[in-house]
Write a protein that holds these residues in place. Sequence first.
Motif, PDB file in Angstrom:
ATOM      1  N   GLY A  14     -35.204 104.037  -5.657  1.00 34.03           N
ATOM      2  CA  GLY A  14     -36.032 105.227  -4.497  1.00 34.03           C
ATOM      3  C   GLY A  14     -36.785 106.132  -5.590  1.00 34.03           C
ATOM      4  O   GLY A  14     -36.209 106.422  -5.793  1.00 34.03           O
ATOM      5  N   SER A  16     -40.128 106.327  -7.090  1.00 33.04           N
ATOM      6  CA  SER A  16     -41.084 106.328  -6.997  1.00 33.04           C
ATOM      7  C   SER A  16     -42.030 107.641  -6.673  1.00 33.04           C
ATOM      8  O   SER A  16     -42.792 108.297  -6.636  1.00 33.04           O
ATOM      9  CB  SER A  16     -42.386 104.836  -5.432  1.00 33.04           C
ATOM     10  N   ILE A  19     -36.769 112.471  -5.266  1.00 33.96           N
ATOM     11  CA  ILE A  19     -35.448 112.652  -5.903  1.00 33.96           C
ATOM     12  C   ILE A  19     -35.064 111.860  -6.847  1.00 33.96           C
ATOM     13  O   ILE A  19     -34.556 112.203  -7.929  1.00 33.96           O
ATOM     14  CB  ILE A  19     -33.989 113.088  -5.411  1.00 33.96           C
ATOM     15  N   ARG A  39     -40.766 100.510  -3.525  1.00 31.99           N
ATOM     16  CA  ARG A  39     -41.500  99.804  -3.132  1.00 31.99           C
ATOM     17  C   ARG A  39     -43.144  99.822  -3.682  1.00 31.99           C
ATOM     18  O   ARG A  39     -43.908  98.945  -3.738  1.00 31.99           O
ATOM     19  CB  ARG A  39     -41.584  99.865  -1.238  1.00 31.99           C
ATOM     20  N   ARG A  40     -42.615 101.440  -3.573  1.00 32.23           N
ATOM     21  CA  ARG A  40     -45.266 101.849  -3.929  1.00 32.23           C
ATOM     22  C   ARG A  40     -45.357 101.770  -5.720  1.00 32.23           C
ATOM     23  O   ARG A  40     -44.802 102.603  -6.735  1.00 32.23           O
ATOM     24  CB  ARG A  40     -44.929 102.777  -3.352  1.00 32.23           C
ATOM     25  N   ASP A  64     -38.838  95.998  -2.366  1.00 31.14           N
ATOM     26  CA  ASP A  64     -37.800  96.753  -1.117  1.00 31.14           C
ATOM     27  C   ASP A  64     -36.347  96.246  -0.608  1.00 31.14           C
ATOM     28  O   ASP A  64     -35.949  95.167  -0.425  1.00 31.14           O
ATOM     29  CB  ASP A  64     -38.792  96.367   0.213  1.00 31.14           C
ATOM     30  N   LEU A  65     -35.287  97.218  -0.948  1.00 30.37           N
ATOM     31  CA  LEU A  65     -34.324  97.080  -1.317  1.00 30.37           C
ATOM     32  C   LEU A  65     -34.187  96.809   0.123  1.00 30.37           C
ATOM     33  O   LEU A  65     -32.571  97.075   0.719  1.00 30.37           O
ATOM     34  CB  LEU A  65     -33.569  98.600  -1.613  1.00 30.37           C
ATOM     35  N   ASN A  91     -30.335 106.101  -4.914  1.00 27.94           N
ATOM     36  CA  ASN A  91     -30.442 106.793  -4.301  1.00 27.94           C
ATOM     37  C   ASN A  91     -32.177 106.454  -3.002  1.00 27.94           C
ATOM     38  O   ASN A  91     -32.071 106.982  -2.102  1.00 27.94           O
ATOM     39  CB  ASN A  91     -31.608 108.287  -5.697  1.00 27.94           C
ATOM     40  N   SER A 147     -25.665 110.709  -1.352  1.00 32.45           N
ATOM     41  CA  SER A 147     -25.320 111.004   0.086  1.00 32.45           C
ATOM     42  C   SER A 147     -26.463 112.132   0.997  1.00 32.45           C
ATOM     43  O   SER A 147     -28.298 112.132   0.395  1.00 32.45           O
ATOM     44  CB  SER A 147     -24.347 111.056   0.135  1.00 32.45           C
ATOM     45  N   TYR A 161     -28.691 108.766  10.989  1.00 38.23           N
ATOM     46  CA  TYR A 161     -29.004 108.833   9.023  1.00 38.23           C
ATOM     47  C   TYR A 161     -27.987 109.327   9.208  1.00 38.23           C
ATOM     48  O   TYR A 161     -27.620 108.712   8.176  1.00 38.23           O
ATOM     49  CB  TYR A 161     -30.417 110.108   9.319  1.00 38.23           C
ATOM     50  N   LYS A 165     -25.241 107.770   6.138  1.00 36.40           N
ATOM     51  CA  LYS A 165     -24.905 108.698   5.122  1.00 36.40           C
ATOM     52  C   LYS A 165     -23.465 108.188   5.351  1.00 36.40           C
ATOM     53  O   LYS A 165     -22.504 109.417   3.752  1.00 36.40           O
ATOM     54  CB  LYS A 165     -25.181 110.147   4.935  1.00 36.40           C
ATOM     55  N   GLY A 192     -28.296 119.455   0.373  1.00 32.42           N
ATOM     56  CA  GLY A 192     -28.988 119.910   1.272  1.00 32.42           C
ATOM     57  C   GLY A 192     -30.194 119.880   1.726  1.00 32.42           C
ATOM     58  O   GLY A 192     -30.593 118.358   2.482  1.00 32.42           O
ATOM     59  N   ILE A 194     -33.955 119.374   0.993  1.00 29.82           N
ATOM     60  CA  ILE A 194     -34.724 119.415  -1.101  1.00 29.82           C
ATOM     61  C   ILE A 194     -36.455 118.718  -0.580  1.00 29.82           C
ATOM     62  O   ILE A 194     -36.393 118.049   0.768  1.00 29.82           O
ATOM     63  CB  ILE A 194     -34.085 118.165  -1.848  1.00 29.82           C
ATOM     64  N   THR A 196     -38.585 117.345  -0.903  1.00 27.53           N
ATOM     65  CA  THR A 196     -39.444 115.921  -1.032  1.00 27.53           C
ATOM     66  C   THR A 196     -40.357 115.700   0.618  1.00 27.53           C
ATOM     67  O   THR A 196     -40.797 116.187   1.420  1.00 27.53           O
ATOM     68  CB  THR A 196     -38.501 114.975  -1.084  1.00 27.53           C
ATOM     69  N   PHE A 199     -39.585 114.519   4.900  1.00 30.45           N
ATOM     70  CA  PHE A 199     -39.699 115.680   5.918  1.00 30.45           C
ATOM     71  C   PHE A 199     -41.380 115.484   6.372  1.00 30.45           C
ATOM     72  O   PHE A 199     -41.461 115.628   7.278  1.00 30.45           O
ATOM     73  CB  PHE A 199     -39.662 116.806   5.295  1.00 30.45           C
TER      74      PHE A 199
HETATM   75  N1  LIG Z   1     -35.180 115.555   0.429  1.00 33.88           N
HETATM   76  C1  LIG Z   1     -33.844 115.615   1.236  1.00 33.88           C
HETATM   77  O1  LIG Z   1     -33.730 117.706   1.409  1.00 33.88           O
HETATM   78  C2  LIG Z   1     -32.740 115.165   1.209  1.00 33.88           C
HETATM   79  C3  LIG Z   1     -31.090 115.541   0.938  1.00 33.88           C
HETATM   80  C4  LIG Z   1     -30.187 115.211   1.611  1.00 33.88           C
HETATM   81  C5  LIG Z   1     -30.357 113.388   0.792  1.00 33.88           C
HETATM   82  N2  LIG Z   1     -31.907 113.468   0.415  1.00 33.88           N
HETATM   83  C6  LIG Z   1     -31.251 111.242   0.059  1.00 33.88           C
HETATM   84  O2  LIG Z   1     -32.281 111.759  -1.236  1.00 33.88           O
HETATM   85  C7  LIG Z   1     -32.647 110.569  -1.036  1.00 33.88           C
HETATM   86  C8  LIG Z   1     -34.028 109.961  -1.914  1.00 33.88           C
HETATM   87  O3  LIG Z   1     -34.462 111.293  -0.854  1.00 33.88           O
HETATM   88  P1  LIG Z   1     -35.958 112.067  -1.238  1.00 33.88           P
HETATM   89  O4  LIG Z   1     -35.341 113.049  -0.062  1.00 33.88           O
HETATM   90  O5  LIG Z   1     -36.214 112.248  -2.520  1.00 33.88           O
HETATM   91  O6  LIG Z   1     -37.056 111.523  -0.103  1.00 33.88           O
HETATM   92  P2  LIG Z   1     -38.709 110.590  -0.125  1.00 33.88           P
HETATM   93  O7  LIG Z   1     -38.816 111.197  -1.535  1.00 33.88           O
HETATM   94  O8  LIG Z   1     -38.419 110.036   0.859  1.00 33.88           O
HETATM   95  O9  LIG Z   1     -38.279 109.570  -1.740  1.00 33.88           O
HETATM   96  C9  LIG Z   1     -37.326 108.165  -1.568  1.00 33.88           C
HETATM   97  C10 LIG Z   1     -37.476 107.255  -1.879  1.00 33.88           C
HETATM   98  O10 LIG Z   1     -36.381 106.154  -1.461  1.00 33.88           O
HETATM   99  C11 LIG Z   1     -37.628 104.768  -1.937  1.00 33.88           C
HETATM  100  N3  LIG Z   1     -37.278 103.332  -0.136  1.00 33.88           N
HETATM  101  C12 LIG Z   1     -37.229 104.231   0.387  1.00 33.88           C
HETATM  102  N4  LIG Z   1     -37.530 102.616   1.373  1.00 33.88           N
HETATM  103  C13 LIG Z   1     -37.448 102.296   0.639  1.00 33.88           C
HETATM  104  C14 LIG Z   1     -36.998 100.706   0.695  1.00 33.88           C
HETATM  105  N5  LIG Z   1     -37.048  99.922   1.480  1.00 33.88           N
HETATM  106  N6  LIG Z   1     -37.075 100.067  -0.477  1.00 33.88           N
HETATM  107  C15 LIG Z   1     -36.988 100.433  -2.163  1.00 33.88           C
HETATM  108  N7  LIG Z   1     -37.028 101.757  -1.780  1.00 33.88           N
HETATM  109  C16 LIG Z   1     -36.928 102.176  -1.453  1.00 33.88           C
HETATM  110  C17 LIG Z   1     -39.209 105.919  -1.730  1.00 33.88           C
HETATM  111  O11 LIG Z   1     -40.047 104.470  -2.412  1.00 33.88           O
HETATM  112  P3  LIG Z   1     -41.174 103.635  -1.212  1.00 33.88           P
HETATM  113  O12 LIG Z   1     -41.434 104.086  -0.415  1.00 33.88           O
HETATM  114  O13 LIG Z   1     -42.031 104.131  -2.790  1.00 33.88           O
HETATM  115  O14 LIG Z   1     -40.507 102.559  -1.561  1.00 33.88           O
HETATM  116  C18 LIG Z   1     -38.865 106.935  -2.756  1.00 33.88           C
HETATM  117  O15 LIG Z   1     -39.115 106.622  -3.904  1.00 33.88           O
HETATM  118  C19 LIG Z   1     -32.486 109.472   0.261  1.00 33.88           C
HETATM  119  O16 LIG Z   1     -30.932 108.740  -0.186  1.00 33.88           O
HETATM  120  C20 LIG Z   1     -32.132 110.791   1.064  1.00 33.88           C
HETATM  121  O17 LIG Z   1     -31.449 110.704   2.164  1.00 33.88           O
HETATM  122  C21 LIG Z   1     -32.411 113.548   0.623  1.00 33.88           C
END
Ligand SMILES: NC(=O)c1ccc[n+]([C@@H]2O[C@H](COP(=O)([O-])OP(=O)(O)OC[C@H]3O[C@@H](n4cnc5c(N)ncnc54)[C@H](OP(=O)(O)O)[C@@H]3O)[C@@H](O)[C@H]2O)c1
Length: 273
Positions: A14, A16, A19, A39-40, A64-65, A91, A147, A161, A165, A192, A194, A196, A199
Amino acid sequence: MGLDLTGRSVLVTGASAGIGAALAEGFAERGATVGICARREDRLRKVLTACQAHSPESRMWGVDLADLDGIETFAHRANAELGGIDVLVNNAGMPKRRKVLALSEGDIDNVMALNYRSPVRLILALLPGMLERSRADGFTRRIVNVSSIAGRLSPPGEAAYSASKAALTAFSEALAGELWQEPVDVHVVFPGVIDTELFELPDNDPHLASDMERLPPAAVVDAVLDQMESGKFESYVPEWLADIVTGKARDAQGFMEGAAAYLREQEEKAARS
Ligand SMILES: NC(=O)c1ccc[n+]([C@@H]2O[C@H](COP(=O)([O-])OP(=O)(O)OC[C@H]3O[C@@H](n4cnc5c(N)ncnc54)[C@H](OP(=O)(O)O)[C@@H]3O)[C@@H](O)[C@H]2O)c1
């Protein structure tokens, strides 16, 4: 500079965006050859270019995971192309902001597949080789599972969700215990809120805690690098979230009352706006 990963290989899922992209660049800056997947591919390519500026052998895979049947093959391919993975960062993840009565079975299966079952499959595929190499060369390899504070606090409106987690967290704890005397360390990080794209993703209700400060992805990178250096099993971003988790364990009833009141308050606020 801290943690030196020169000559080591790190697989970040993840990567692309958000985080994962920040983690990949953080590892590359510290000398690691980084393997990134998502994926992207267009977005991955940009992250790869940034990683290769520090670590030219870094590489990427469009995958695609959520396709669980493809994971073992992907894991072995990534492991072979990286010359043996030293750090696995699970991640990749998706949100599911939806109240229980509106959840379909498909919603629950999808979020569980990506957030829980896919990292577990990657671990099952890669751990035997990591253990074997660590026992042979004495270098401690790492598994880092991303997580969420939702996995500890289960906010209303995010049951599916949070459950995914919580499952990843429980799996990580048991695994860490099993490996305690072994040269593979397991770490869990609990972000908490972040800043990205998580949302903005479609097919989700608005984020309830929208007034909470959003930290930059770099805060998670710092926490993970610190964890890896210190050997700490878990970390919270921001750190004060650990106090809320402790408070909940001490007074679950009070915590539930507070969570319900917070939900009502946020819903009333949303209705007024
Ligand atoms: N942002 C927060 O506040 C927050 C808080 C707690 C935990 N987290 C966790 O942190 C991690 C990263 O999230 P983020 O906030 O960075 O979100 P994000 O910007 O939406 O990034 C998610 C990443 O996961 C990849 N992904 C999604 N579906 C996928 C699939 N089917 N196969 C392969 N890759 C996939 C996306 O890439 P593609 O779309 O290109 O596949 C992207 O690179 C997640 O596990 C999330 O639950 C985030």
